[in-house]
Motif scaffolding. Structure first.
Motif, PDB file in Angstrom:
ATOM      1  N   ALA A  47      -1.021  -4.591   1.898  1.00  0.00           N
ATOM      2  CA  ALA A  47      -1.671  -3.678   1.077  1.00  0.00           C
ATOM      3  C   ALA A  47      -1.430  -3.870  -0.395  1.00  0.00           C
ATOM      4  N   ARG A  48      -2.328  -3.605  -1.326  1.00  0.00           N
ATOM      5  CA  ARG A  48      -2.203  -4.149  -2.738  1.00  0.00           C
ATOM      6  C   ARG A  48      -2.487  -3.027  -3.724  1.00  0.00           C
ATOM      7  N   GLY A  49      -1.829  -2.975  -4.882  1.00  0.00           N
ATOM      8  CA  GLY A  49      -2.013  -1.802  -5.886  1.00  0.00           C
ATOM      9  C   GLY A  49      -1.446  -0.699  -5.596  1.00  0.00           C
ATOM     10  N   LEU A  50      -2.129   0.497  -5.528  1.00  0.00           N
ATOM     11  CA  LEU A  50      -1.526   1.605  -5.487  1.00  0.00           C
ATOM     12  C   LEU A  50      -0.633   1.964  -4.139  1.00  0.00           C
ATOM     13  N   ASP A  51      -1.476   1.504  -3.142  1.00  0.00           N
ATOM     14  CA  ASP A  51      -0.898   1.541  -1.656  1.00  0.00           C
ATOM     15  C   ASP A  51       0.557   0.971  -1.583  1.00  0.00           C
ATOM     16  N   LEU A  52       0.486  -0.036  -2.156  1.00  0.00           N
ATOM     17  CA  LEU A  52       1.846  -0.906  -2.258  1.00  0.00           C
ATOM     18  C   LEU A  52       2.965  -0.262  -2.716  1.00  0.00           C
ATOM     19  N   ILE A  53       2.449   0.325  -4.049  1.00  0.00           N
ATOM     20  CA  ILE A  53       3.524   1.148  -4.707  1.00  0.00           C
ATOM     21  C   ILE A  53       3.938   2.354  -3.860  1.00  0.00           C
ATOM     22  N   LEU A  54       3.087   3.083  -3.348  1.00  0.00           N
ATOM     23  CA  LEU A  54       3.287   4.292  -2.709  1.00  0.00           C
ATOM     24  C   LEU A  54       4.014   4.045  -1.570  1.00  0.00           C
ATOM     25  N   HIS A  55       3.910   2.907  -0.772  1.00  0.00           N
ATOM     26  CA  HIS A  55       4.595   2.592   0.373  1.00  0.00           C
ATOM     27  C   HIS A  55       6.088   2.256  -0.023  1.00  0.00           C
TER      28      HIS A  55
END
Length: 77
Positions: A47-55
């Motif tokens: 995942a990239r972007g916001l999903d990666l940050i949230l993960h």
């Protein structure tokens, strides 16, 4: 000290709930299970972007949650 830890635990708990709820959902049903297995088998990009940050935030917050919970239980003895 105990009050500070409990307050911090409540803040971390609310942040953890928010991070989990903001993440995008996975595909549901049988087709989601089949495509999820295929993605793992063929190595779809992470995942990239916001999903990666949230993960990553979810991982950090969950470690903090368990750590603070253990500290509270240890201090309570």
């Amino acid at each position: 000290m105990h009050t500070l830890l409990v307050t911090l635990l409540v803040i971390v708990s609310i942040a953890l709930i928010a991070c989990v709820l903001l993440q995008s959902g996975k595909s549901a049903g049988l087709s989601g299970a089949i495509s999820g297995g295929a993605e793992q088998l063929f190595g779809k990009q992470k995942a990239r972007g916001l999903d990666l940050i949230l993960h990553r935030a979810t991982v950090v917050l969950s470690i903090l949650f368990f750590g603070i919970t253990l500290l509270i239980s240890y201090a309570g003895l």
